[in-house]
Design a protein around this motif. Structure first.
Motif, mmCIF file in Angstrom:
data_model
loop_
_atom_site.group_PDB
_atom_site.id
_atom_site.type_symbol
_atom_site.label_atom_id
_atom_site.label_comp_id
_atom_site.label_asym_id
_atom_site.label_seq_id
_atom_site.Cartn_x
_atom_site.Cartn_y
_atom_site.Cartn_z
ATOM 1 N N ALA A 40 23.648 -47.041 -57.611
ATOM 2 C CA ALA A 40 25.004 -46.942 -57.989
ATOM 3 C C ALA A 40 26.133 -48.051 -57.486
ATOM 4 C CB ALA A 40 25.629 -45.552 -57.103
ATOM 5 N N GLN A 41 25.723 -48.846 -56.291
ATOM 6 C CA GLN A 41 26.368 -49.801 -55.903
ATOM 7 C C GLN A 41 25.768 -51.270 -56.567
ATOM 8 O OE1 GLN A 41 27.953 -49.727 -52.077
ATOM 9 N NE2 GLN A 41 28.930 -47.704 -52.746
ATOM 10 N N GLY A 42 24.666 -51.133 -57.312
ATOM 11 C CA GLY A 42 24.204 -52.478 -57.863
ATOM 12 C C GLY A 42 23.644 -53.307 -56.825
ATOM 13 N N ILE A 43 23.095 -52.570 -55.521
ATOM 14 C CA ILE A 43 22.411 -53.511 -54.515
ATOM 15 C C ILE A 43 20.994 -53.558 -54.753
ATOM 16 C CG2 ILE A 43 22.245 -53.663 -52.112
ATOM 17 C CD1 ILE A 43 24.530 -51.696 -51.744
ATOM 18 N N LYS A 44 20.442 -54.728 -54.548
ATOM 19 C CA LYS A 44 19.076 -54.757 -54.436
ATOM 20 C C LYS A 44 18.501 -54.022 -53.592
ATOM 21 C CE LYS A 44 17.999 -59.488 -56.129
ATOM 22 N NZ LYS A 44 17.636 -60.952 -55.697
ATOM 23 N N LYS A 45 17.227 -53.150 -54.280
ATOM 24 C CA LYS A 45 16.331 -52.601 -53.386
ATOM 25 C C LYS A 45 15.785 -53.063 -52.166
ATOM 26 C CE LYS A 45 16.966 -48.872 -56.316
ATOM 27 N NZ LYS A 45 17.790 -49.619 -57.289
ATOM 28 N N TYR A 46 14.947 -54.249 -52.411
ATOM 29 C CA TYR A 46 14.321 -54.917 -51.378
ATOM 30 C C TYR A 46 15.269 -55.634 -50.340
ATOM 31 C CZ TYR A 46 11.325 -58.155 -48.778
ATOM 32 O OH TYR A 46 10.694 -58.734 -47.742
ATOM 33 N N ASP A 47 15.286 -55.563 -49.187
ATOM 34 C CA ASP A 47 16.216 -56.054 -48.164
ATOM 35 C C ASP A 47 15.374 -56.723 -46.965
ATOM 36 O OD1 ASP A 47 17.913 -56.776 -46.224
ATOM 37 O OD2 ASP A 47 19.312 -54.849 -46.563
ATOM 38 N N PRO A 48 15.098 -58.006 -47.260
ATOM 39 C CA PRO A 48 14.195 -58.584 -46.164
ATOM 40 C C PRO A 48 14.826 -58.401 -44.713
ATOM 41 C CG PRO A 48 15.183 -60.440 -47.599
ATOM 42 C CD PRO A 48 15.385 -58.724 -48.397
ATOM 43 N N VAL A 49 16.249 -58.714 -44.695
ATOM 44 C CA VAL A 49 16.798 -58.609 -43.281
ATOM 45 C C VAL A 49 16.641 -57.078 -42.837
ATOM 46 C CG1 VAL A 49 19.201 -58.568 -41.852
ATOM 47 C CG2 VAL A 49 18.484 -60.106 -43.856
ATOM 48 N N ARG A 50 16.751 -55.867 -43.608
ATOM 49 C CA ARG A 50 16.400 -54.582 -42.905
ATOM 50 C C ARG A 50 14.817 -54.558 -42.627
ATOM 51 N NH1 ARG A 50 17.953 -50.545 -40.640
ATOM 52 N NH2 ARG A 50 16.683 -49.169 -41.818
ATOM 53 N N GLU A 51 14.056 -54.996 -43.354
ATOM 54 C CA GLU A 51 12.639 -54.864 -43.149
ATOM 55 C C GLU A 51 12.425 -55.680 -41.962
ATOM 56 O OE1 GLU A 51 9.741 -54.958 -46.439
ATOM 57 O OE2 GLU A 51 8.375 -56.262 -45.006
ATOM 58 N N ARG A 52 13.006 -56.829 -41.616
ATOM 59 C CA ARG A 52 12.761 -57.516 -40.463
ATOM 60 C C ARG A 52 13.255 -56.754 -39.153
ATOM 61 N NH1 ARG A 52 8.957 -60.551 -39.084
ATOM 62 N NH2 ARG A 52 8.992 -59.471 -37.304
ATOM 63 N N HIS A 53 14.308 -56.227 -39.580
ATOM 64 C CA HIS A 53 14.823 -55.152 -38.390
ATOM 65 C C HIS A 53 13.881 -53.987 -38.112
ATOM 66 C CE1 HIS A 53 17.894 -52.553 -36.378
ATOM 67 N NE2 HIS A 53 17.192 -51.493 -36.886
ATOM 68 N N LYS A 80 6.312 -50.707 -48.439
ATOM 69 C CA LYS A 80 5.954 -50.986 -49.996
ATOM 70 C C LYS A 80 5.811 -49.735 -50.913
ATOM 71 C CE LYS A 80 1.894 -52.638 -51.668
ATOM 72 N NZ LYS A 80 0.377 -53.344 -51.449
ATOM 73 N N ALA A 81 5.065 -48.715 -50.193
ATOM 74 C CA ALA A 81 5.105 -47.408 -50.896
ATOM 75 C C ALA A 81 6.439 -46.732 -51.152
ATOM 76 C CB ALA A 81 4.256 -46.451 -50.064
ATOM 77 N N GLY A 82 7.645 -46.926 -50.216
ATOM 78 C CA GLY A 82 8.838 -46.647 -50.439
ATOM 79 C C GLY A 82 9.692 -47.270 -51.364
ATOM 80 N N LEU A 83 9.411 -48.600 -51.382
ATOM 81 C CA LEU A 83 9.799 -49.313 -52.576
ATOM 82 C C LEU A 83 9.688 -49.086 -54.056
ATOM 83 C CD1 LEU A 83 12.146 -51.737 -52.405
ATOM 84 C CD2 LEU A 83 10.060 -53.302 -52.454
ATOM 85 N N GLU A 84 8.373 -48.709 -54.002
ATOM 86 C CA GLU A 84 7.765 -48.166 -55.273
ATOM 87 C C GLU A 84 8.410 -46.783 -55.835
ATOM 88 O OE1 GLU A 84 3.686 -50.630 -54.915
ATOM 89 O OE2 GLU A 84 3.562 -48.545 -54.553
ATOM 90 N N LEU A 85 8.725 -46.015 -54.760
ATOM 91 C CA LEU A 85 9.253 -44.873 -55.131
ATOM 92 C C LEU A 85 10.521 -44.832 -55.738
ATOM 93 C CD1 LEU A 85 8.283 -41.918 -54.361
ATOM 94 C CD2 LEU A 85 9.440 -41.915 -52.478
ATOM 95 N N GLN A 86 11.445 -45.851 -55.066
ATOM 96 C CA GLN A 86 12.648 -46.068 -55.478
ATOM 97 C C GLN A 86 12.688 -46.916 -56.943
ATOM 98 O OE1 GLN A 86 14.140 -48.826 -52.349
ATOM 99 N NE2 GLN A 86 15.489 -47.366 -51.210
ATOM 100 N N GLU A 87 11.753 -47.737 -57.061
ATOM 101 C CA GLU A 87 11.604 -48.310 -58.512
ATOM 102 C C GLU A 87 11.443 -47.157 -59.375
ATOM 103 O OE1 GLU A 87 8.950 -51.465 -57.605
ATOM 104 O OE2 GLU A 87 10.725 -52.705 -56.692
ATOM 105 N N ASP A 88 10.218 -46.426 -59.362
ATOM 106 C CA ASP A 88 10.169 -45.134 -60.143
ATOM 107 C C ASP A 88 11.612 -44.578 -60.316
ATOM 108 O OD1 ASP A 88 7.543 -45.932 -60.399
ATOM 109 O OD2 ASP A 88 6.671 -44.462 -59.078
ATOM 110 N N ASP A 89 12.210 -44.301 -59.235
ATOM 111 C CA ASP A 89 13.505 -43.190 -59.562
ATOM 112 C C ASP A 89 14.351 -44.090 -60.405
ATOM 113 O OD1 ASP A 89 12.536 -41.160 -58.016
ATOM 114 O OD2 ASP A 89 13.950 -41.650 -56.340
ATOM 115 N N HIS A 90 14.393 -45.372 -60.354
ATOM 116 C CA HIS A 90 15.601 -46.292 -60.930
ATOM 117 C C HIS A 90 14.950 -46.276 -62.467
ATOM 118 C CE1 HIS A 90 18.529 -49.129 -61.587
ATOM 119 N NE2 HIS A 90 17.651 -50.112 -62.034
#
Lengths: 96, 96
Positions: A40-53, A80-90
């Motif tokens: 909804a906010q047009g933010i990229k799904k993959y966030d390397p900073v969050r993943e690092r955290h 990775k599985a979570g990201l794929e789930l988001q991409e499928d929803d998108h």
């Protein structure tokens, strides 16, 4: 082969597997909700900073028996599985 | 970027990650106990029938959002890590 202690441990392992399943799916639902907000906010799904955290959190909290590198490997697969789930929803959103 | 709902979901996700970490390590401890019994009895660590049983349990219990094939992939990685833990323990036993 019949070994009472082994059977008891296996029953316990089955219970832990079920809890893991339920928790991984709960994580999936959270990730889906996060994905919807990001879409909804047009933010990229993959966030390397969050993943690092999240990986750092695992390093800090880990008290074994698995070593941190093994846990990082497992969690990266879960991420990775979570990201794929988001991409499928998108993709489904785009098709509506 | 500051988004209260997103921040709340991320906090929840961190908690789920910590629970997952704790449960994966609990599983590791169980697998180590099973490995010790197997070592003492001279039973092979890898048991394809038990692995099939555990994967079938996941198929039966899964109510999404992850599909069963994704969960099977994740659990196979978890099983593999458990087996490696048992093998490391076994090597240590041999060195004692």
């Amino acid at each position: 082969m019949n070994h009472p202690e082994l059977n008891a441990l296996r029953t316990e392992l089955d219970e832990v597997n079920k809890e893991l399943l339920s928790l991984i799916n709960k994580r999936g639902e959270l990730v889906q909700q996060i994905g919807k907000i990001k879409s909804a906010q047009g933010i990229k799904k993959y966030d390397p900073v969050r993943e690092r955290h999240m990986l750092d959190l695992i390093s800090t909290e880990n008290d074994g028996p698995f070593d941190t590198s093994t846990l990082h490997h497992l969690f990266k697969e879960i991420f990775k599985a979570g990201l794929e789930l988001q991409e499928d929803d998108h993709k489904k959103e785009l098709l509506v």
